[in-house]
Design an enzyme around this catalytic site. Sequence first.
Site, PDB file in Angstrom:
ATOM      1  N   HIS A 118       0.846  -1.195   0.000  1.00  0.00           N
ATOM      2  CA  HIS A 118       0.000   0.000   0.000  1.00  0.00           C
ATOM      3  C   HIS A 118       0.872   1.233   0.000  1.00  0.00           C
ATOM      4  CE1 HIS A 118      -3.198   2.806   1.096  1.00  0.00           C
ATOM      5  NE2 HIS A 118      -4.008   1.877   0.639  1.00  0.00           N
TER       6      HIS A 118
ATOM      7  N   GLU B 103      -7.847  -5.398  -0.326  1.00  0.00           N
ATOM      8  CA  GLU B 103      -8.389  -6.142  -1.467  1.00  0.00           C
ATOM      9  C   GLU B 103      -8.295  -7.650  -1.294  1.00  0.00           C
ATOM     10  OE1 GLU B 103     -10.181  -4.422  -2.853  1.00  0.00           O
ATOM     11  OE2 GLU B 103      -9.390  -2.612  -3.745  1.00  0.00           O
TER      12      GLU B 103
HETATM   13  N1  ACO Z   1       4.100  -7.381  -4.780  1.00  0.00           N
HETATM   14  C1  ACO Z   1       5.416  -7.323  -5.067  1.00  0.00           C
HETATM   15  N2  ACO Z   1       6.144  -6.206  -4.905  1.00  0.00           N
HETATM   16  C2  ACO Z   1       5.518  -5.127  -4.439  1.00  0.00           C
HETATM   17  C3  ACO Z   1       4.153  -5.134  -4.102  1.00  0.00           C
HETATM   18  C4  ACO Z   1       3.437  -6.327  -4.296  1.00  0.00           C
HETATM   19  N3  ACO Z   1       2.130  -6.408  -4.019  1.00  0.00           N
HETATM   20  N4  ACO Z   1       3.813  -3.912  -3.657  1.00  0.00           N
HETATM   21  C5  ACO Z   1       4.904  -3.162  -3.718  1.00  0.00           C
HETATM   22  N5  ACO Z   1       5.949  -3.883  -4.183  1.00  0.00           N
HETATM   23  C6  ACO Z   1       7.296  -3.454  -4.410  1.00  0.00           C
HETATM   24  C7  ACO Z   1       7.288  -2.450  -5.550  1.00  0.00           C
HETATM   25  O1  ACO Z   1       7.562  -3.108  -6.759  1.00  0.00           O
HETATM   26  C8  ACO Z   1       8.340  -1.472  -5.152  1.00  0.00           C
HETATM   27  O2  ACO Z   1       9.528  -1.902  -5.718  1.00  0.00           O
HETATM   28  P1  ACO Z   1      10.281  -0.966  -6.787  1.00  0.00           P
HETATM   29  O3  ACO Z   1      10.617   0.296  -6.032  1.00  0.00           O
HETATM   30  O4  ACO Z   1      11.465  -1.782  -7.165  1.00  0.00           O
HETATM   31  O5  ACO Z   1       9.318  -0.755  -7.901  1.00  0.00           O
HETATM   32  C9  ACO Z   1       8.460  -1.590  -3.637  1.00  0.00           C
HETATM   33  O6  ACO Z   1       7.757  -2.761  -3.267  1.00  0.00           O
HETATM   34  C10 ACO Z   1       7.895  -0.447  -2.877  1.00  0.00           C
HETATM   35  O7  ACO Z   1       6.634  -0.170  -3.380  1.00  0.00           O
HETATM   36  P2  ACO Z   1       5.730   0.929  -2.706  1.00  0.00           P
HETATM   37  O8  ACO Z   1       6.329   2.280  -2.953  1.00  0.00           O
HETATM   38  O9  ACO Z   1       5.410   0.574  -1.331  1.00  0.00           O
HETATM   39  O10 ACO Z   1       4.436   0.680  -3.553  1.00  0.00           O
HETATM   40  P3  ACO Z   1       3.545   1.719  -4.298  1.00  0.00           P
HETATM   41  O11 ACO Z   1       3.098   2.738  -3.335  1.00  0.00           O
HETATM   42  O12 ACO Z   1       4.210   2.200  -5.526  1.00  0.00           O
HETATM   43  O13 ACO Z   1       2.344   0.802  -4.753  1.00  0.00           O
HETATM   44  C11 ACO Z   1       0.480  -0.550  -4.638  1.00  0.00           C
HETATM   45  C12 ACO Z   1       1.272   0.532  -3.915  1.00  0.00           C
HETATM   46  C13 ACO Z   1       0.103  -0.051  -6.039  1.00  0.00           C
HETATM   47  C14 ACO Z   1      -0.806  -0.842  -3.858  1.00  0.00           C
HETATM   48  C15 ACO Z   1       1.367  -1.808  -4.727  1.00  0.00           C
HETATM   49  O14 ACO Z   1       1.671  -2.269  -3.426  1.00  0.00           O
HETATM   50  C16 ACO Z   1       0.742  -2.913  -5.560  1.00  0.00           C
HETATM   51  O15 ACO Z   1       0.878  -2.888  -6.777  1.00  0.00           O
HETATM   52  N6  ACO Z   1       0.046  -3.892  -4.920  1.00  0.00           N
HETATM   53  C17 ACO Z   1      -0.633  -4.939  -5.665  1.00  0.00           C
HETATM   54  C18 ACO Z   1      -1.951  -4.422  -6.243  1.00  0.00           C
HETATM   55  C19 ACO Z   1      -2.988  -4.174  -5.153  1.00  0.00           C
HETATM   56  O16 ACO Z   1      -3.122  -4.948  -4.216  1.00  0.00           O
HETATM   57  N7  ACO Z   1      -3.747  -3.067  -5.319  1.00  0.00           N
HETATM   58  C20 ACO Z   1      -4.814  -2.671  -4.373  1.00  0.00           C
HETATM   59  C21 ACO Z   1      -4.355  -1.574  -3.482  1.00  0.00           C
HETATM   60  S1  ACO Z   1      -5.527  -1.190  -2.208  1.00  0.00           S
HETATM   61  C22 ACO Z   1      -6.629  -0.159  -2.952  1.00  0.00           C
HETATM   62  O17 ACO Z   1      -6.386   0.543  -3.870  1.00  0.00           O
HETATM   63  C23 ACO Z   1      -8.031  -0.155  -2.416  1.00  0.00           C
END
Ligand code: ACO
Length: 359
Positions: free
Chosen positions: A247, A301
């Site tokens: 998140h 989710e």
């Molecule tokens: N799986 C694997 N790696 C992840 C995940 C995940 N679920 N979430 C974050 N990371 C990784 C990212 O790739 C990132 O690495 P990078 O810098 O090399 O690209 C690192 O962890 C840090 O990411 P954050 O800055 O914490 O994540 P960001 O804020 O950009 O994204 C998001 C948040 C979009 C929710 C992300 O965690 C994600 O894609 N999750 C999966 C999709 C999901 O569950 N979406 C629903 C969100 S809840 C809602 O909207 C109601």
Amino acid sequence: MDMQIDDFVGAKTGLSHVDGEAGRLIIRGHDLEELAGQCSFEDAVKLLWSGVVAYERGAKDGIPAALGSARIAAFERQAPLLQQHHAKNQADTMRFLLGAEPSSDKLRESIDAVAAVGVAAALSTRHGLGLTPVKPDANASHAMDLLHMIRGDRSSDVEIRAFDTYLVAAIDHGLNASTFTARVVASTLAGLQASVLGAFCALTGPLHGGAPGPVLDMLDAIEGSGDPAAWIAGELAEGRRLMGFGHRIYRVRDPRADVLKAALKRLGTIGRLERAEVIEQAAIAALRIHRSGRRLDVNTEFYTALLLESLRIPRQAFTPVFAASRVAGWVAHIREQEGVGRLIRPQSQYVGDMPVRAA
Ligand code: ACO
């Protein structure tokens, strides 16, 4: 990552606050746990809108009655339109239906927007599955009626309560991507219908409201593989994200996950829930190794997907159903933003080439 962009504050709001360090969601001065599972969606709308959204019809008859009659009116506007529409998917049908909603904004009640999105969620779900529309019942609660309009059968009291818990848990969540979009559109004075439509479009992507359907696809694949840890490691090694984890704001567990998990337990969901809990632990452990500098935990989710599945809502309908709840938050933010009366127009940071001037 550019901290200036991540730290950007897009609005001042008295509606909701996400405390990412403490794992708290506060809505109008209440922790989420005081509301979800404790009050109806209509009560949550009343609380969220109080002093922010003016609604004449709901003020006179009460929100449940006003919402019930607004559902009937929305159905009469929207159902005939489906005859001209060939569905690509549910989100596409919802965009079509919400795009056709009247935009004579000044005359329109905020409650109509909530009804319109709920009815569009049900109609688009059934249309995509080749099923005939189910008419709303003005006397039913919003949760009961939406379940009936989506599934076509009657729900038990436990199911209605579980769905109400979901609708309240998803109602508002600070300046998430769809709510920010709603506020940006509202700040141009484009009106309620345009702002809601813009917000819905922002919701549909897999990084926001499009995640719960893929969560179930992922759970099915992991269960089918017979080796959760190996499947998860393979996904992460390929650079793919685990749906339902991570998140932007929460640095700890998303509080909505536990509220929804409690609702699942009350529903009596056992086998799938136990297997999902094992997968959740395996995913968190793998993510700790994969991103050691960033705590990635379960988000709303993951348990949304399991709860909606237990309620026999088809997975293609998860994003429309999310919108049916979040629209109440969008409307509150739209009205709050209109009250501010100032265009949202952030600056960008130019990193391109500058023109070469002759000396
Ligand atoms: N799986 C694997 N790696 C992840 C995940 C995940 N679920 N979430 C974050 N990371 C990784 C990212 O790739 C990132 O690495 P990078 O810098 O090399 O690209 C690192 O962890 C840090 O990411 P954050 O800055 O914490 O994540 P960001 O804020 O950009 O994204 C998001 C948040 C979009 C929710 C992300 O965690 C994600 O894609 N999750 C999966 C999709 C999901 O569950 N979406 C629903 C969100 S809840 C809602 O909207 C109601």
